[in-house]
Design an enzyme around this catalytic site. Structure first.
Site, PDB file in Angstrom:
ATOM      1  N   ARG A 193      -2.875 -10.639  44.261  1.00 23.18           N
ATOM      2  CA  ARG A 193      -1.958  -9.680  44.894  1.00 23.18           C
ATOM      3  C   ARG A 193      -0.487 -10.018  44.673  1.00 23.18           C
ATOM      4  O   ARG A 193       0.372  -9.610  45.441  1.00 23.18           O
ATOM      5  CB  ARG A 193      -2.255  -9.536  46.391  1.00 23.18           C
ATOM      6  CG  ARG A 193      -3.657  -8.980  46.689  1.00 23.18           C
ATOM      7  CD  ARG A 193      -3.826  -8.625  48.151  1.00 23.18           C
ATOM      8  NE  ARG A 193      -5.124  -8.028  48.381  1.00 23.18           N
ATOM      9  CZ  ARG A 193      -6.228  -8.709  48.708  1.00 23.18           C
ATOM     10  NH1 ARG A 193      -6.163 -10.031  48.838  1.00 23.18           N
ATOM     11  NH2 ARG A 193      -7.364  -8.084  48.899  1.00 23.18           N
ATOM     12  N   LYS A 236       9.848  -2.608  36.066  1.00 23.26           N
ATOM     13  CA  LYS A 236       8.661  -1.826  35.722  1.00 23.26           C
ATOM     14  C   LYS A 236       7.733  -2.658  34.840  1.00 23.26           C
ATOM     15  O   LYS A 236       8.171  -3.254  33.858  1.00 23.26           O
ATOM     16  CB  LYS A 236       9.047  -0.554  34.965  1.00 23.26           C
ATOM     17  CG  LYS A 236       9.587   0.561  35.829  1.00 23.26           C
ATOM     18  CD  LYS A 236       9.812   1.792  34.971  1.00 23.26           C
ATOM     19  CE  LYS A 236      10.295   2.978  35.780  1.00 23.26           C
ATOM     20  NZ  LYS A 236      10.469   4.176  34.927  1.00 23.26           N
ATOM     21  N   GLU A 278      17.458   1.594  21.769  1.00 19.42           N
ATOM     22  CA  GLU A 278      17.695   1.572  23.217  1.00 19.42           C
ATOM     23  C   GLU A 278      19.161   1.285  23.525  1.00 19.42           C
ATOM     24  O   GLU A 278      19.700   1.774  24.516  1.00 19.42           O
ATOM     25  CB  GLU A 278      16.789   0.541  23.895  1.00 19.42           C
ATOM     26  CG  GLU A 278      15.304   0.889  23.903  1.00 19.42           C
ATOM     27  CD  GLU A 278      14.933   1.928  24.951  1.00 19.42           C
ATOM     28  OE1 GLU A 278      15.824   2.422  25.660  1.00 19.42           O
ATOM     29  OE2 GLU A 278      13.739   2.251  25.064  1.00 19.42           O
ATOM     30  N   LYS A 316      22.023  -0.675  33.048  1.00 13.92           N
ATOM     31  CA  LYS A 316      20.701  -0.447  33.609  1.00 13.92           C
ATOM     32  C   LYS A 316      20.625  -0.932  35.053  1.00 13.92           C
ATOM     33  O   LYS A 316      20.024  -0.269  35.906  1.00 13.92           O
ATOM     34  CB  LYS A 316      19.618  -1.132  32.776  1.00 13.92           C
ATOM     35  CG  LYS A 316      18.214  -0.847  33.324  1.00 13.92           C
ATOM     36  CD  LYS A 316      17.117  -1.080  32.338  1.00 13.92           C
ATOM     37  CE  LYS A 316      15.796  -0.596  32.898  1.00 13.92           C
ATOM     38  NZ  LYS A 316      14.676  -0.742  31.942  1.00 13.92           N
ATOM     39  N   GLU A 325      12.590   5.481  41.233  1.00 15.95           N
ATOM     40  CA  GLU A 325      12.654   6.715  40.453  1.00 15.95           C
ATOM     41  C   GLU A 325      12.283   7.941  41.288  1.00 15.95           C
ATOM     42  O   GLU A 325      11.530   8.818  40.870  1.00 15.95           O
ATOM     43  CB  GLU A 325      11.732   6.611  39.233  1.00 15.95           C
ATOM     44  CG  GLU A 325      12.211   7.407  38.051  1.00 15.95           C
ATOM     45  CD  GLU A 325      11.529   6.997  36.755  1.00 15.95           C
ATOM     46  OE1 GLU A 325      12.134   7.227  35.692  1.00 15.95           O
ATOM     47  OE2 GLU A 325      10.423   6.426  36.793  1.00 15.95           O
ATOM     48  N   ARG A 330      17.356   7.509  38.054  1.00 16.14           N
ATOM     49  CA  ARG A 330      16.770   6.557  37.110  1.00 16.14           C
ATOM     50  C   ARG A 330      16.133   7.272  35.921  1.00 16.14           C
ATOM     51  O   ARG A 330      15.972   6.684  34.842  1.00 16.14           O
ATOM     52  CB  ARG A 330      15.747   5.666  37.824  1.00 16.14           C
ATOM     53  CG  ARG A 330      15.183   4.577  36.929  1.00 16.14           C
ATOM     54  CD  ARG A 330      14.459   3.504  37.705  1.00 16.14           C
ATOM     55  NE  ARG A 330      13.953   2.476  36.796  1.00 16.14           N
ATOM     56  CZ  ARG A 330      13.518   1.286  37.168  1.00 16.14           C
ATOM     57  NH1 ARG A 330      13.535   0.948  38.453  1.00 16.14           N
ATOM     58  NH2 ARG A 330      13.058   0.424  36.286  1.00 16.14           N
ATOM     59  N   ASN A 373      15.206   7.635  30.665  1.00 17.57           N
ATOM     60  CA  ASN A 373      14.092   8.135  29.860  1.00 17.57           C
ATOM     61  C   ASN A 373      14.516   9.145  28.802  1.00 17.57           C
ATOM     62  O   ASN A 373      13.669   9.821  28.214  1.00 17.57           O
ATOM     63  CB  ASN A 373      13.021   8.755  30.762  1.00 17.57           C
ATOM     64  CG  ASN A 373      12.300   7.735  31.609  1.00 17.57           C
ATOM     65  OD1 ASN A 373      12.098   7.931  32.795  1.00 17.57           O
ATOM     66  ND2 ASN A 373      11.902   6.630  31.003  1.00 17.57           N
ATOM     67  N   HIS A 414      12.424   9.628  25.734  1.00 20.22           N
ATOM     68  CA  HIS A 414      11.128   9.003  25.982  1.00 20.22           C
ATOM     69  C   HIS A 414       9.986  10.001  26.173  1.00 20.22           C
ATOM     70  O   HIS A 414       8.830   9.657  25.914  1.00 20.22           O
ATOM     71  CB  HIS A 414      11.217   8.072  27.200  1.00 20.22           C
ATOM     72  CG  HIS A 414      11.940   6.795  26.920  1.00 20.22           C
ATOM     73  ND1 HIS A 414      13.253   6.759  26.480  1.00 20.22           N
ATOM     74  CD2 HIS A 414      11.544   5.496  27.001  1.00 20.22           C
ATOM     75  CE1 HIS A 414      13.628   5.504  26.321  1.00 20.22           C
ATOM     76  NE2 HIS A 414      12.608   4.719  26.626  1.00 20.22           N
ATOM     77  N   HIS A 472       7.341   8.883  23.693  1.00 20.52           N
ATOM     78  CA  HIS A 472       6.045   8.377  24.142  1.00 20.52           C
ATOM     79  C   HIS A 472       4.912   9.222  23.587  1.00 20.52           C
ATOM     80  O   HIS A 472       3.838   8.706  23.251  1.00 20.52           O
ATOM     81  CB  HIS A 472       5.982   8.365  25.671  1.00 20.52           C
ATOM     82  CG  HIS A 472       6.724   7.234  26.292  1.00 20.52           C
ATOM     83  ND1 HIS A 472       6.888   7.104  27.663  1.00 20.52           N
ATOM     84  CD2 HIS A 472       7.350   6.157  25.757  1.00 20.52           C
ATOM     85  CE1 HIS A 472       7.582   6.013  27.925  1.00 20.52           C
ATOM     86  NE2 HIS A 472       7.877   5.421  26.795  1.00 20.52           N
ATOM     87  N   HIS A 505       8.180   1.466  19.232  1.00 24.39           N
ATOM     88  CA  HIS A 505       8.707   2.155  20.408  1.00 24.39           C
ATOM     89  C   HIS A 505      10.124   2.673  20.175  1.00 24.39           C
ATOM     90  O   HIS A 505      10.415   3.848  20.417  1.00 24.39           O
ATOM     91  CB  HIS A 505       8.692   1.216  21.617  1.00 24.39           C
ATOM     92  CG  HIS A 505       9.307   1.815  22.845  1.00 24.39           C
ATOM     93  ND1 HIS A 505       8.719   2.842  23.557  1.00 24.39           N
ATOM     94  CD2 HIS A 505      10.484   1.543  23.479  1.00 24.39           C
ATOM     95  CE1 HIS A 505       9.504   3.175  24.563  1.00 24.39           C
ATOM     96  NE2 HIS A 505      10.570   2.401  24.548  1.00 24.39           N
TER      97      HIS A 505
END
Length: 344
Positions: free
Chosen positions: A107, A129, A171, A210, A220, A225, A229, A232, A236, A249
């Site tokens: 956990r 993330k 990026e 960032k 988000e 935020r 993206n 993206h 993606h 990527h």
């Protein structure tokens, strides 16, 4: 360079700028280092001081349920405890995979990120993330799980292949396009093609950008935020339809930024000329701005509906309003997206 502190719900993450040797020496004795085979080959001598090192297969395909289970099982068989630190030593794939393993093992155990690629230094290691890909789409299983610290080492980039450098620069350009027009001008002036002394300041600048956005909208939920993206949603989808491998990527994001800049102009959000500026910058960097997969309209659109920004069966994209400014646009007409892909 002065460390950057990123506050979050459960505490804070310190981003330190230090030599790689210092970052590795600072790791606690009870640590499990997760890396990939390529990074292990480059830095094997430095990693030999650690008792427990796990090297996964390089590439996006290691962000899978199968490899996650393998890593978590390794943590258990090496008797990692709740006080054991997991160190993600590698690029974005390693950071996401190791970070998610740290989030779910017992956990949650302490996580340290030591990013070794430009892309992971300016983006994926910072912001909290972590996650893996599912057959249905990219990063669909994940968590918000910030590292306790991130060590950014300029000398870690010295072994970076040219393609990986350009991959990370996608990026870097993104930060300029979405929130820092002055950075776009500086990058255009410098014409960075290889790792050099100017890069350290640029990396710090991107991380500070960032950090500002993440602290405003950690989970988000406010739309702020989502500007991170830009490129993206399409990017993606390209990674998904090409099978996570042929297109890196950053390369996919580069193509996605061009398509999404075109969508912004088609919608009248951005003035004429923004698309051409984005294209010009990325071409100069040696990044791709189109790809044969853009002809797979139906597959790309299906992948986009699996994007986390999509809601109630409608597509949402982060689009430029001008160079240096971006906003989340909801309920974007699918026909506009298809047109932009065809025209790219």
């Amino acid at each position: 360079m002065k460390a950057i502190t990123i506050d979050h719900r459960t505490g804070s993450c310190e981003v330190r700028f230090e030599p790689l040797a210092s970052a590795l020496v600072a790791l606690p004795s009870d640590v499990r280092v997760i890396t990939d085979v390529n990074v292990a080959k480059c830095f094997g001598e430095r990693l030999s001081r650690f008792e427990f090192v796990k090297a996964v297969t390089p590439g996006e395909r290691s962000k899978s349920n199968a490899v996650l289970a393998e890593v978590v099982d390794w943590l258990a068989t090496t008797r990692a405890s709740r006080k054991t630190t997991v160190c993600a030593f590698g690029g974005g794939v390693v950071g996401d995979l190791a970070g998610f393993a740290a989030a779910v093992y017992m956990r949650g155990v302490p996580l340290v990120q030591i990013p070794t690629t430009l892309l992971s230094q300016v983006d994926s290691s910072v912001g909290g993330k972590v996650g893996i890909d599912l057959p249905a789409g990219k990063n669909l299983m994940g968590a918000f799980y910030p590292a306790i610290s991130v060590s950014v080492s300029h000398d870690a980039l010295e072994t970076l292949p040219d393609r990986e450098f350009r991959n990370g620069m996608a990026e870097v350009w993104k930060y300029g396009f979405i929130m820092d027009a002055d950075l776009v001008m500086e990058l255009s002036r410098l014409g960075l093609q290889v790792v050099g002394p100017e890069l350290e300041g640029i990396v710090e600048r991107c991380i500070r950008s960032k950090a500002l956005v993440v602290q405003e909208d950690e989970f988000e939920t406010l739309g702020r935020r989502a500007i991170l993206n830009f490129g993206h949603t399409v990017g993606h989808a390209i990674e998904f339809v090409t099978g996570y491998g042929p297109v890196l990527h950053g390369e996919a994001i580069s193509i996605g930024m061009v398509v999404e800049a075109r969508i912004g102009e088609y919608l009248g959000l951005a003035p004429s000329g923004v698309l051409e500026r984005v294209r010009e910058c990325l071409v100069r960097q040696g990044l791709p701005i189109t790809h044969p997969s853009l002809q797979q309209e139906d597959g790309l659109i299906r992948a986009m509906y699996g994007d986390k920004k999509a809601s109630a069966g409608q597509l949402a994209l982060s689009l430029l309003t001008e160079v240096g400014h971006c906003k989340l646009i909801e309920a974007v007409d699918e026909s506009i997206i298809r047109r932009a892909m065809r025209d790219s």
